[in-house]
Design a protein around this motif. Structure first.
Motif, PDB file in Angstrom:
ATOM      1  N   ILE A  76     -10.307  -7.873   6.604  1.00  0.00           N
ATOM      2  CA  ILE A  76      -9.586  -8.531   7.487  1.00  0.00           C
ATOM      3  C   ILE A  76     -10.060  -8.577   8.970  1.00  0.00           C
ATOM      4  O   ILE A  76     -10.381  -7.481   9.713  1.00  0.00           O
ATOM      5  CB  ILE A  76      -7.980  -8.229   7.636  1.00  0.00           C
ATOM      6  N   TRP A  84      -2.421 -10.883  10.721  1.00  0.00           N
ATOM      7  CA  TRP A  84      -3.088  -9.664  10.449  1.00  0.00           C
ATOM      8  C   TRP A  84      -2.279  -8.900   9.548  1.00  0.00           C
ATOM      9  O   TRP A  84      -2.657  -8.166   8.404  1.00  0.00           O
ATOM     10  CB  TRP A  84      -3.699  -8.797  11.643  1.00  0.00           C
ATOM     11  N   SER A  87      -1.432 -10.030   6.004  1.00  0.00           N
ATOM     12  CA  SER A  87      -2.549  -9.745   5.023  1.00  0.00           C
ATOM     13  C   SER A  87      -2.631  -8.453   4.886  1.00  0.00           C
ATOM     14  O   SER A  87      -3.006  -8.106   3.682  1.00  0.00           O
ATOM     15  CB  SER A  87      -3.659 -10.363   5.983  1.00  0.00           C
ATOM     16  N   TYR A  88      -2.413  -7.458   5.451  1.00  0.00           N
ATOM     17  CA  TYR A  88      -2.717  -6.073   5.402  1.00  0.00           C
ATOM     18  C   TYR A  88      -1.438  -5.619   4.217  1.00  0.00           C
ATOM     19  O   TYR A  88      -2.037  -4.791   3.320  1.00  0.00           O
ATOM     20  CB  TYR A  88      -2.297  -5.157   6.661  1.00  0.00           C
ATOM     21  N   TRP A  89      -0.176  -5.964   4.310  1.00  0.00           N
ATOM     22  CA  TRP A  89       0.733  -5.620   3.490  1.00  0.00           C
ATOM     23  C   TRP A  89       0.526  -6.421   1.984  1.00  0.00           C
ATOM     24  O   TRP A  89       0.595  -5.503   0.987  1.00  0.00           O
ATOM     25  CB  TRP A  89       2.171  -6.157   4.001  1.00  0.00           C
ATOM     26  N   THR A  92      -2.588  -4.233   0.501  1.00  0.00           N
ATOM     27  CA  THR A  92      -2.236  -2.912   0.040  1.00  0.00           C
ATOM     28  C   THR A  92      -1.212  -2.887  -0.913  1.00  0.00           C
ATOM     29  O   THR A  92      -1.169  -1.889  -1.773  1.00  0.00           O
ATOM     30  CB  THR A  92      -1.765  -1.873   1.455  1.00  0.00           C
ATOM     31  N   ALA A  98      -7.690  -2.705   2.062  1.00  0.00           N
ATOM     32  CA  ALA A  98      -8.015  -3.649   3.307  1.00  0.00           C
ATOM     33  C   ALA A  98      -9.032  -3.117   4.097  1.00  0.00           C
ATOM     34  O   ALA A  98      -9.241  -1.752   4.523  1.00  0.00           O
ATOM     35  CB  ALA A  98      -6.806  -3.512   4.171  1.00  0.00           C
ATOM     36  N   GLY A 100     -10.438  -3.029   7.599  1.00  0.00           N
ATOM     37  CA  GLY A 100     -10.137  -3.307   8.947  1.00  0.00           C
ATOM     38  C   GLY A 100     -11.674  -3.574   9.828  1.00  0.00           C
ATOM     39  O   GLY A 100     -12.291  -2.789  10.037  1.00  0.00           O
ATOM     40  N   CYS A 182      -6.922   1.637   2.707  1.00  0.00           N
ATOM     41  CA  CYS A 182      -7.746   0.842   3.765  1.00  0.00           C
ATOM     42  C   CYS A 182      -8.921   1.518   3.915  1.00  0.00           C
ATOM     43  O   CYS A 182      -9.166   2.888   3.792  1.00  0.00           O
ATOM     44  CB  CYS A 182      -6.959   0.506   4.721  1.00  0.00           C
ATOM     45  N   ASN A 251      -1.825   0.163  13.875  1.00  0.00           N
ATOM     46  CA  ASN A 251      -1.641  -0.141  12.699  1.00  0.00           C
ATOM     47  C   ASN A 251      -0.586   0.875  11.830  1.00  0.00           C
ATOM     48  O   ASN A 251       0.517   0.713  11.719  1.00  0.00           O
ATOM     49  CB  ASN A 251      -2.789  -0.378  11.735  1.00  0.00           C
ATOM     50  N   GLN A 256       3.209   0.203  11.056  1.00  0.00           N
ATOM     51  CA  GLN A 256       3.830   0.645   9.879  1.00  0.00           C
ATOM     52  C   GLN A 256       5.212   1.387  10.179  1.00  0.00           C
ATOM     53  O   GLN A 256       6.010   1.405   9.292  1.00  0.00           O
ATOM     54  CB  GLN A 256       2.941   1.669   9.278  1.00  0.00           C
TER      55      GLN A 256
END
Length: 548
Positions: A76, A84, A87-89, A92, A98, A100, A182, A251, A256
């Motif tokens: 990403i 962002w 996409s991360y969720w 994972t 992921a 970074g 990640c 993040n 989170q």
């Protein structure tokens, strides 16, 4: 809720929360119940939890159809756009990993990380797409999708609208706690970034550590009569995200944690103090965690009195020391804002210790006690534990400690001993277990929350044929905490301007790593008996006013 047990992870006994969900997938799925509540805000865009879940499922399904399987990696690379976190969720939650990517990287740095991590797919914005295009010939098999394009996409790029049009069905997977979640890159002392492998166990335990410190300090304040009991049971937070999402601060600790609490994430295109105040007033932001220079710029802004900042409950952050005068400025604000600080590393998935409110004001030079899933000790050069008050390197062990560094077994073995992470920070602990940072063992500059390892900058400078000797070191800076300084001695007969050196570095390093202060010396650099440059002597003898 915060029961802790000892479990074996990679052969070492570590503390972990008994009731921790096994993975970030469960954390994300649990947020679906917030439904129509605001989740992501960016400029005039607003996405509810329900909309975010639909998009996350579509992204995950699209990746699945491109052949991304559990354990595969997805890079990403973008600004702090809403895409962002979506996409991360997605990555994972489908059991993929992921990556970074630092949004400031130049093509050479991006190339290194892509080659090192070998992702199956890349999700990026237009700026990063342009950077990638210059190196794509070495990654022609990489599946690419780009967001927020102003120009027509090349035929090898999937439009984001096509991704979101995919069937919104999250692939079914079973994720183990110690699977990679990640990989975040942290600058290495060898001059090459190291990919830190953050696990689901580590990220989830970090989340619960954040919840623990917030809950316990609020309860303590309530019992002491500092706040009303009903205030201690606050509504979901509204958090302004001002540091990059490719770091654990934004993040893991902000985004989170806010998601777990059913709160709202307010994104910015880039840092601007007045824009931040506008968003705080408009979105009733309650939590502002940033590097101290951002907090300072906001509080000393000439228009600070023009905005209502009374919604803020916690103000501060980490990435650099929160200076005592800044603690005082926060305490003097109108409203209920309380100062806070946090200390952590990429290698610990987030925070190791935290402190806020009157507890921080009482010990303003401390970063707080180690959180429940950490053991902490200060050690001598032989690794032997020191008594309270004695200064040594801080080691920590616990569930949030990373699995290791990607493709770097030697670096992993050097950094982690029987589960104990060598933080590289020099500290002492008092009788109450509070940690006080004294210095850094690592040779680096901490510039506005970004780690700049001196060897990486030195390597770039030495690539210029005219440079005979160079030493890079930290220069104190009121705004950023520290800036990059470099002393150089050129080869006989060579001439080079400071601007030529900066241009040379800019082709090899992200902009924030390029030296701000340059000293072109007429004599070789001072050395010790073993031949090492005397950086402390250089720092003390070179005047900033005389720098180029």
């Amino acid at each position: 809720m915060f029961d802790v047990e000892t479990v074996q992870v990679n052969g070492a006994p570590v503390r972990s929360y008994v009731h921790a969900p096994p993975s970030l997938r469960e954390i994300w799925l649990s947020s679906a119940g917030h439904d129509q509540a605001d989740y992501l805000v960016y400029d005039d865009e607003r996405y509810s939890y329900a909309e975010a879940h639909q998009r996350v499922a579509a992204i995950a399904q699209w990746l699945h159809r491109q052949g991304v399987k559990q354990g595969d990696r997805v890079a990403i690379a973008m600004r702090n756009y809403p895409e962002w976190m979506l996409s991360y969720w997605a990555v994972t939650s489908m059991g993929a990993v992921a990556i970074g990517m630092n949004a400031w990287w130049v093509a050479k740095e991006m190339h290194y990380a892509l080659a090192d991590s070998a992702p199956k797919a890349l999700i990026c914005d237009e700026e990063r797409l342009n950077t990638f295009a210059s190196i794509r010939s070495d990654f022609s098999q990489l599946c690419v999708s780009a967001v927020r394009l102003e120009q027509a996409a090349p035929d090898w790029v999937t439009e984001w609208s096509e991704v979101l049009a995919t069937s919104a069905e999250l692939p079914e997977v079973s994720i183990a706690p110690d699977d990679d979640a990640c990989i975040f890159y942290t600058s290495g002392t060898t001059g090459r970034p190291k990919g830190a492998r953050l696990t689901h166990r580590g990220c989830v335990n970090n989340l619960l550590n954040v919840a623990f410190i917030n809950t316990v300090q609020q309860l303590a304040l309530s019992r002491a009569g500092n706040i009303d009991a009903t205030e201690a049971q606050s509504s979901p937070p509204s958090s302004l995200v001002v540091t990059p999402l490719f770091h654990v601060t934004a993040n893991n600790c902000v985004a989170q944690a806010t998601t777990l609490a059913g709160g709202k994430l307010v994104h910015m295109y880039k840092w601007d103090a007045e824009r931040a105040m506008q968003l705080i007033e408009r979105e009733q932001v309650t939590t502002f965690n940033a590097v101290p220079m951002m907090v300072r710029e906001m509080l000393i802004h000439p228009k600070v009195a023009d905005y209502d900042l009374s919604s803020i409950k916690t103000l501060g952050g980490g990435g650099a020391a929160v200076q005592p005068d800044l603690v005082d400025k926060i305490n003097q604000m109108d409203g209920a804002a309380s100062p806070n600080t946090g200390y952590g590393l990429t290698e610990t998935c987030g925070i190791i210790a935290a402190l806020s409110s009157v507890f921080f004001s009482n010990k303003p030079e401390s970063v707080g006690p180690a959180l429940p899933t950490f053991e902490a000790k200060c050690v001598d050069p032989l690794g032997e534990a020191l008594a309270p008050g004695e200064i040594g390197e801080l080691w920590v062990r616990g569930a949030p400690v990373i699995k290791g560094y990607l493709n770097r077994p030697e670096a992993t073995a050097e950094a982690i001993t029987e589960g104990w992470l060598h933080t590289g920070d020099i500290a002492y602990m008092d009788e109450d277990g509070f940690i006080f940072l004294v210095d850094r063992a690592k040779d680096m500059v901490l510039r506005g929350g970004e780690n700049v390892y001196c060897s990486e900058v030195e390597n770039a400078l030495f690539e210029h044929d005219a440079v005979a000797e160079c030493a890079v070191f930290a220069v104190p800076d009121e705004r950023l905490g520290e800036e990059v300084g470099a002393a150089l001695y050129l080869k006989p007969g060579q001439e080079l301007s400071a601007q030529q050196l900066r241009d040379h570095c800019a082709l090899r390093l992200a902009a924030y790593k390029v030296p701000r202060y340059l000293w072109l010396l007429e004599e070789p650099l001072p050395r010790n008996a073993s031949g090492k440059f005397l950086k402390r002597q250089l720092r003390e003898s070179l005047a900033v006013a005389e720098a180029c």
